[in-house]
Design a protein around this motif. Sequence first.
Motif, PDB file in Angstrom:
ATOM      1  N   THR A   1       4.312   7.208   5.419  1.00 28.52           N
ATOM      2  CA  THR A   1       5.879   7.581   4.647  1.00 28.52           C
ATOM      3  C   THR A   1       6.493   6.243   4.103  1.00 28.52           C
ATOM      4  O   THR A   1       6.361   5.143   3.497  1.00 28.52           O
ATOM      5  CB  THR A   1       6.728   7.198   6.683  1.00 28.52           C
ATOM      6  OG1 THR A   1       6.928   5.841   7.037  1.00 28.52           O
ATOM      7  CG2 THR A   1       5.484   8.075   7.461  1.00 28.52           C
ATOM      8  N   ARG A   2       8.154   6.594   3.538  1.00 35.06           N
ATOM      9  CA  ARG A   2       8.764   6.073   3.028  1.00 35.06           C
ATOM     10  C   ARG A   2       9.218   4.762   3.949  1.00 35.06           C
ATOM     11  O   ARG A   2       9.473   3.650   3.550  1.00 35.06           O
ATOM     12  CB  ARG A   2       9.755   6.918   2.777  1.00 35.06           C
ATOM     13  CG  ARG A   2       9.674   7.668   0.921  1.00 35.06           C
ATOM     14  CD  ARG A   2      11.429   8.387   0.848  1.00 35.06           C
ATOM     15  NE  ARG A   2      11.127   9.046   1.778  1.00 35.06           N
ATOM     16  CZ  ARG A   2      12.166   9.786   1.447  1.00 35.06           C
ATOM     17  NH1 ARG A   2      13.460   9.191   0.656  1.00 35.06           N
ATOM     18  NH2 ARG A   2      13.302  10.612   2.399  1.00 35.06           N
ATOM     19  N   LYS A   3       9.013   4.970   5.144  1.00 35.29           N
ATOM     20  CA  LYS A   3      10.064   3.905   6.126  1.00 35.29           C
ATOM     21  C   LYS A   3       8.960   2.691   6.566  1.00 35.29           C
ATOM     22  O   LYS A   3       8.830   1.536   6.598  1.00 35.29           O
ATOM     23  CB  LYS A   3      10.405   4.469   7.465  1.00 35.29           C
ATOM     24  CG  LYS A   3      11.736   5.405   7.706  1.00 35.29           C
ATOM     25  CD  LYS A   3      12.647   4.406   7.053  1.00 35.29           C
ATOM     26  CE  LYS A   3      13.934   5.320   7.008  1.00 35.29           C
ATOM     27  NZ  LYS A   3      15.325   4.959   6.267  1.00 35.29           N
ATOM     28  N   THR A   4       7.995   3.466   6.445  1.00 32.97           N
ATOM     29  CA  THR A   4       6.367   2.107   6.369  1.00 32.97           C
ATOM     30  C   THR A   4       6.572   1.305   5.451  1.00 32.97           C
ATOM     31  O   THR A   4       6.025  -0.321   5.408  1.00 32.97           O
ATOM     32  CB  THR A   4       5.119   3.212   6.519  1.00 32.97           C
ATOM     33  OG1 THR A   4       5.340   3.820   7.416  1.00 32.97           O
ATOM     34  CG2 THR A   4       4.021   2.639   6.712  1.00 32.97           C
ATOM     35  N   GLU A   5       6.276   2.055   4.261  1.00 32.69           N
ATOM     36  CA  GLU A   5       7.268   0.902   2.246  1.00 32.69           C
ATOM     37  C   GLU A   5       8.158   0.780   2.880  1.00 32.69           C
ATOM     38  O   GLU A   5       7.760  -1.524   2.683  1.00 32.69           O
ATOM     39  CB  GLU A   5       6.573   1.844   1.470  1.00 32.69           C
ATOM     40  CG  GLU A   5       6.887   0.895   0.216  1.00 32.69           C
ATOM     41  CD  GLU A   5       7.254   1.872  -0.863  1.00 32.69           C
ATOM     42  OE1 GLU A   5       7.776   1.826  -2.104  1.00 32.69           O
ATOM     43  OE2 GLU A   5       7.758   3.436  -0.622  1.00 32.69           O
ATOM     44  N   GLU A   6       9.108   0.799   3.139  1.00 36.50           N
ATOM     45  CA  GLU A   6      10.305  -0.171   3.342  1.00 36.50           C
ATOM     46  C   GLU A   6       9.763  -1.579   4.302  1.00 36.50           C
ATOM     47  O   GLU A   6      10.587  -2.532   3.709  1.00 36.50           O
ATOM     48  CB  GLU A   6      11.289   0.650   3.533  1.00 36.50           C
ATOM     49  CG  GLU A   6      13.046  -0.285   3.567  1.00 36.50           C
ATOM     50  CD  GLU A   6      14.458   0.991   3.700  1.00 36.50           C
ATOM     51  OE1 GLU A   6      15.675  -0.018   3.591  1.00 36.50           O
ATOM     52  OE2 GLU A   6      13.973   1.790   4.034  1.00 36.50           O
ATOM     53  N   LEU A   7       9.587  -0.662   5.404  1.00 35.01           N
ATOM     54  CA  LEU A   7       9.214  -1.874   6.487  1.00 35.01           C
ATOM     55  C   LEU A   7       8.990  -3.245   5.952  1.00 35.01           C
ATOM     56  O   LEU A   7       8.976  -4.190   6.070  1.00 35.01           O
ATOM     57  CB  LEU A   7       8.824  -1.835   7.061  1.00 35.01           C
ATOM     58  CG  LEU A   7       8.546  -2.653   8.705  1.00 35.01           C
ATOM     59  CD1 LEU A   7       9.897  -3.230   9.334  1.00 35.01           C
ATOM     60  CD2 LEU A   7       7.290  -1.789  10.031  1.00 35.01           C
ATOM     61  N   PHE A   8       7.483  -2.560   5.381  1.00 37.83           N
ATOM     62  CA  PHE A   8       6.433  -4.260   4.071  1.00 37.83           C
ATOM     63  C   PHE A   8       7.126  -4.473   3.286  1.00 37.83           C
ATOM     64  O   PHE A   8       6.856  -5.996   3.470  1.00 37.83           O
ATOM     65  CB  PHE A   8       5.321  -2.804   4.060  1.00 37.83           C
ATOM     66  CG  PHE A   8       4.109  -3.719   3.622  1.00 37.83           C
ATOM     67  CD1 PHE A   8       3.874  -5.202   4.555  1.00 37.83           C
ATOM     68  CD2 PHE A   8       3.853  -3.804   2.810  1.00 37.83           C
ATOM     69  CE1 PHE A   8       2.400  -6.430   4.011  1.00 37.83           C
ATOM     70  CE2 PHE A   8       2.652  -4.956   1.889  1.00 37.83           C
ATOM     71  CZ  PHE A   8       2.443  -6.145   3.076  1.00 37.83           C
TER      72      PHE A   8
END
Length: 394
Positions: A167-174
């Motif tokens: 998900t895009r939020k997984t990328e942003e969190l990392f």
Amino acid sequence: MGEGEKGMFTVVIVEDEKPILELMKVVVGRNPHCRIIGAFNNPLEALEKLPELKPDIAFLDVEMPKLSGIELAQRLNECCEGTRIVFTTAYKEYALEAFRVFAFDYILKPVMTSAIDRITTRLLKEADRTGSPGASAPPEPVLKASIHCLGSFEVRSPEGELVRWPTRKTEELFAYLLCWPDQDISKWKLMDLLWPEMNEERAIHNLHNTVYRLKKLIKEQDIGMDVVKTGDGYLLKTQDTRYDLLEFLQGISGLGHKKQAEPERLEALFALYRGPLLGHKDYMWKVQLEESCGKQYRALGCRLAERYMAQGEWSKAEQRLLSCLSFYPLEEELHLLLMEVYAAAGKRERITRHFNLFEMQYRKEMGMEVPAEISKKAKMYMEMSKISQPRQKK
């Protein structure tokens, strides 16, 4: 392997940009299976020396004036059949078909230790299969993931495969955790950053799911990090995984206010910066750190330029400032220092040309005239250049 040494490869590096060449020497030199026997920023000089050196590995920059890496590889194949060619490039799309014709492998800039480890591991495995003497004697280096945060945001597995985000939020969190590694980040702060308009219950649920996905991905892709739960938040443990932003921030912190830092160290830090933090990702939370990194990079460029000016090495000073201006084209301090370089070198026509281009760009981007102070200094530098007596180094 070079000169019969067990598990050791002789290496030549050809890279026309001096800061990147210095960085390559540092990174390649860290690998226990590599011994650098030549480093060149002129591909023609390298071509002259390579038949005599006959290295096991040649790291060749693709984009070079006078003789491209592809052309140099063709010539190298004629005189050094046993040399493995590894291209280095800032552009992953660059002539991949041509790479397959000539190259053993290719790696993206800025070159990280994980990429060099991957190359030597492949060579050791190949030597082991073919029964080369001593090939199986050394332990194989551990492959590591590669992460780029400066100029782009890209994560690759130890095998070089691009990581796909669930998900895009997984990328942003990392991405966020990479910007503040090994720090305890409150779950409330993460919720506000990632889901600012969502109610608390849903935001907590989303955060738990996103952290779970990220931990799972990190493990599956063997990235060599971990996200751990703290008392009231989360922390990214980088462990022994290195990446450009971490190297840059720690390197800058290590410099402190030392005015006599080794030029090689300054050049290596300067070469790490390949553009704004996380590239075109429009995360609002990155703005302050992005500006800080850019400011540190510009300060490095000015510091190197002033050092080279003191030594009369005008071309090197010019190159460092032009590199900075490629990312920050309206930074007034950089333009003034560059015109000072041209004045000290007695190159009046370059001052005029550069100022005219800057004036046009400034009007276009800012919708106003260049500040009077800059125009006044440009004229002063033009007058200085008439009487300047440049030193011999160019």
